[in-house]
Design a protein around this motif. Sequence first.
Motif, PDB file in Angstrom:
ATOM      1  N   GLY A 289       0.808  -1.219   0.000  1.00  0.00           N
ATOM      2  CA  GLY A 289       0.000   0.000   0.000  1.00  0.00           C
ATOM      3  C   GLY A 289       0.836   1.261   0.000  1.00  0.00           C
ATOM      4  O   GLY A 289       0.369   2.329  -0.417  1.00  0.00           O
ATOM      5  N   LYS A 290       2.082   1.164   0.462  1.00  0.00           N
ATOM      6  CA  LYS A 290       2.972   2.324   0.502  1.00  0.00           C
ATOM      7  C   LYS A 290       4.074   2.232  -0.547  1.00  0.00           C
ATOM      8  O   LYS A 290       5.087   2.928  -0.439  1.00  0.00           O
ATOM      9  CB  LYS A 290       3.597   2.462   1.887  1.00  0.00           C
ATOM     10  CG  LYS A 290       2.591   2.759   2.990  1.00  0.00           C
ATOM     11  CD  LYS A 290       3.290   2.945   4.323  1.00  0.00           C
ATOM     12  CE  LYS A 290       2.286   3.277   5.428  1.00  0.00           C
ATOM     13  NZ  LYS A 290       2.946   3.457   6.741  1.00  0.00           N
ATOM     14  N   ILE A 291       3.871   1.380  -1.553  1.00  0.00           N
ATOM     15  CA  ILE A 291       4.939   1.150  -2.516  1.00  0.00           C
ATOM     16  C   ILE A 291       5.197   2.387  -3.386  1.00  0.00           C
ATOM     17  O   ILE A 291       6.272   2.532  -3.971  1.00  0.00           O
ATOM     18  CB  ILE A 291       4.599  -0.072  -3.396  1.00  0.00           C
ATOM     19  CG1 ILE A 291       5.860  -0.615  -4.066  1.00  0.00           C
ATOM     20  CG2 ILE A 291       3.537   0.273  -4.434  1.00  0.00           C
ATOM     21  CD1 ILE A 291       5.669  -1.949  -4.738  1.00  0.00           C
ATOM     22  N   PHE A 292       4.222   3.294  -3.485  1.00  0.00           N
ATOM     23  CA  PHE A 292       4.420   4.534  -4.248  1.00  0.00           C
ATOM     24  C   PHE A 292       4.941   5.665  -3.360  1.00  0.00           C
ATOM     25  O   PHE A 292       5.102   6.780  -3.826  1.00  0.00           O
ATOM     26  CB  PHE A 292       3.112   4.946  -4.924  1.00  0.00           C
ATOM     27  CG  PHE A 292       3.006   4.472  -6.339  1.00  0.00           C
ATOM     28  CD1 PHE A 292       3.077   5.361  -7.398  1.00  0.00           C
ATOM     29  CD2 PHE A 292       2.854   3.131  -6.628  1.00  0.00           C
ATOM     30  CE1 PHE A 292       2.983   4.921  -8.712  1.00  0.00           C
ATOM     31  CE2 PHE A 292       2.753   2.676  -7.924  1.00  0.00           C
ATOM     32  CZ  PHE A 292       2.823   3.576  -8.978  1.00  0.00           C
ATOM     33  N   TYR A 293       5.177   5.361  -2.094  1.00  0.00           N
ATOM     34  CA  TYR A 293       5.750   6.341  -1.178  1.00  0.00           C
ATOM     35  C   TYR A 293       7.187   5.939  -0.883  1.00  0.00           C
ATOM     36  O   TYR A 293       7.439   4.818  -0.433  1.00  0.00           O
ATOM     37  CB  TYR A 293       4.965   6.402   0.130  1.00  0.00           C
ATOM     38  CG  TYR A 293       3.633   7.094   0.010  1.00  0.00           C
ATOM     39  CD1 TYR A 293       3.504   8.454   0.261  1.00  0.00           C
ATOM     40  CD2 TYR A 293       2.505   6.386  -0.357  1.00  0.00           C
ATOM     41  CE1 TYR A 293       2.282   9.090   0.142  1.00  0.00           C
ATOM     42  CE2 TYR A 293       1.273   7.007  -0.476  1.00  0.00           C
ATOM     43  CZ  TYR A 293       1.169   8.363  -0.218  1.00  0.00           C
ATOM     44  OH  TYR A 293      -0.050   8.979  -0.340  1.00  0.00           O
ATOM     45  N   ALA A 294       8.112   6.826  -1.132  1.00  0.00           N
ATOM     46  CA  ALA A 294       9.510   6.546  -0.845  1.00  0.00           C
ATOM     47  C   ALA A 294       9.901   7.184   0.484  1.00  0.00           C
ATOM     48  O   ALA A 294       9.268   8.143   0.928  1.00  0.00           O
ATOM     49  CB  ALA A 294      10.399   7.093  -1.965  1.00  0.00           C
ATOM     50  N   ASP A 295      10.909   6.618   1.103  1.00  0.00           N
ATOM     51  CA  ASP A 295      11.442   7.204   2.332  1.00  0.00           C
ATOM     52  C   ASP A 295      12.219   8.461   1.950  1.00  0.00           C
ATOM     53  O   ASP A 295      13.347   8.382   1.455  1.00  0.00           O
ATOM     54  CB  ASP A 295      12.342   6.186   3.041  1.00  0.00           C
ATOM     55  CG  ASP A 295      12.682   6.609   4.466  1.00  0.00           C
ATOM     56  OD1 ASP A 295      12.765   7.831   4.717  1.00  0.00           O
ATOM     57  OD2 ASP A 295      12.841   5.731   5.324  1.00  0.00           O
ATOM     58  N   PHE A 296      11.608   9.604   2.188  1.00  0.00           N
ATOM     59  CA  PHE A 296      12.192  10.863   1.712  1.00  0.00           C
ATOM     60  C   PHE A 296      13.600  11.078   2.266  1.00  0.00           C
ATOM     61  O   PHE A 296      14.511  11.469   1.531  1.00  0.00           O
ATOM     62  CB  PHE A 296      11.287  12.028   2.121  1.00  0.00           C
ATOM     63  CG  PHE A 296      11.829  13.382   1.740  1.00  0.00           C
ATOM     64  CD1 PHE A 296      11.672  13.857   0.458  1.00  0.00           C
ATOM     65  CD2 PHE A 296      12.505  14.162   2.670  1.00  0.00           C
ATOM     66  CE1 PHE A 296      12.173  15.106   0.099  1.00  0.00           C
ATOM     67  CE2 PHE A 296      13.012  15.400   2.319  1.00  0.00           C
ATOM     68  CZ  PHE A 296      12.852  15.880   1.032  1.00  0.00           C
TER      69      PHE A 296
END
Length: 309
Positions: A233-240
């Motif tokens: 679910g968070k695969i489009f969110y990168a660790d900024f």
Amino acid sequence: MQMISITSVVKRMKKNSPLMTMALPGVLFLLAFSYGPMFGILIAFKNYNYEQGIIGSEWAGLRNFEFLFSSGAAWSITRNTLFYNSLFIISGTIMAIALALLLNEISNKLFRGVLQSSYIIPYFISWVVVSSFTYALFNAQNGLLNPILESMNLRPVDWYTDGTYWPFILVIISAWKGVGFNSIIYLASILGINREYYEAADIDGANKWRQVFYITLPHIRPVVIILTILAIGKIFYADFGLFYFLTNQSGLLLPVTDVIDTYVFRTLQVTGDVGMASAAGFYQSVVGFTLVLLANYAVRKLDNENALF
């Protein structure tokens, strides 16, 4: 019938009032920080003006999304985001399970606690601090790694201009920082397995490897599936912090390290377009939610009992 159903609900609430009281802080937290801010989704469809506010700003339709996808970097940052997060999910899950299995084999509780604490410490270290460590290691002029390479008759590398090695560097450092924390969940699941299974396996002559494959892994499979679905679910969110600070913001590394979050941040710095940044966040959320539904649907088809919902 309506009055009876309402009465039934009231009675059930009274019966479960202690549990509901315990859940109340978590519910309030979700309402305040997860559902309340969803009102800001409107910004993604508006030409946001600070003076006019969210309601007063004029509607922009899908122009903010067009700006995001018409960019030449749209494919590159999407590809990098999916590629790195897929590697993080796969490598992080395997390493966390392996670490939990190793910790479970340590019989001395004090020693196991000390090791577990040492593995968790990196999780709480800021990415700014970690970036300082990595710069001291990879700095081409006076870093620690290049002299070691030269002593082995290998060519020194200008790490912050050569993107060849950064996929490996990012995966390794991400695992170093997060695997220890994730292993706690798997270790707790392993410790919850009935010991009678292992005793029976010992009687049957099963070695440690057989016990792992036929007892431990099947029992922790539901936890692995749930955590994997949530990670998808968070695969489009990168660790900024990982991609922004660790790369020392080097422009030459952008083709291999630029992800959606860092691209939006840099664009926001240059243009100040809050609407475009909000559109990117909305896009990430919708795609992430869709992937969770698809992943859960696939799990439900293969193994209905281990589906998330």
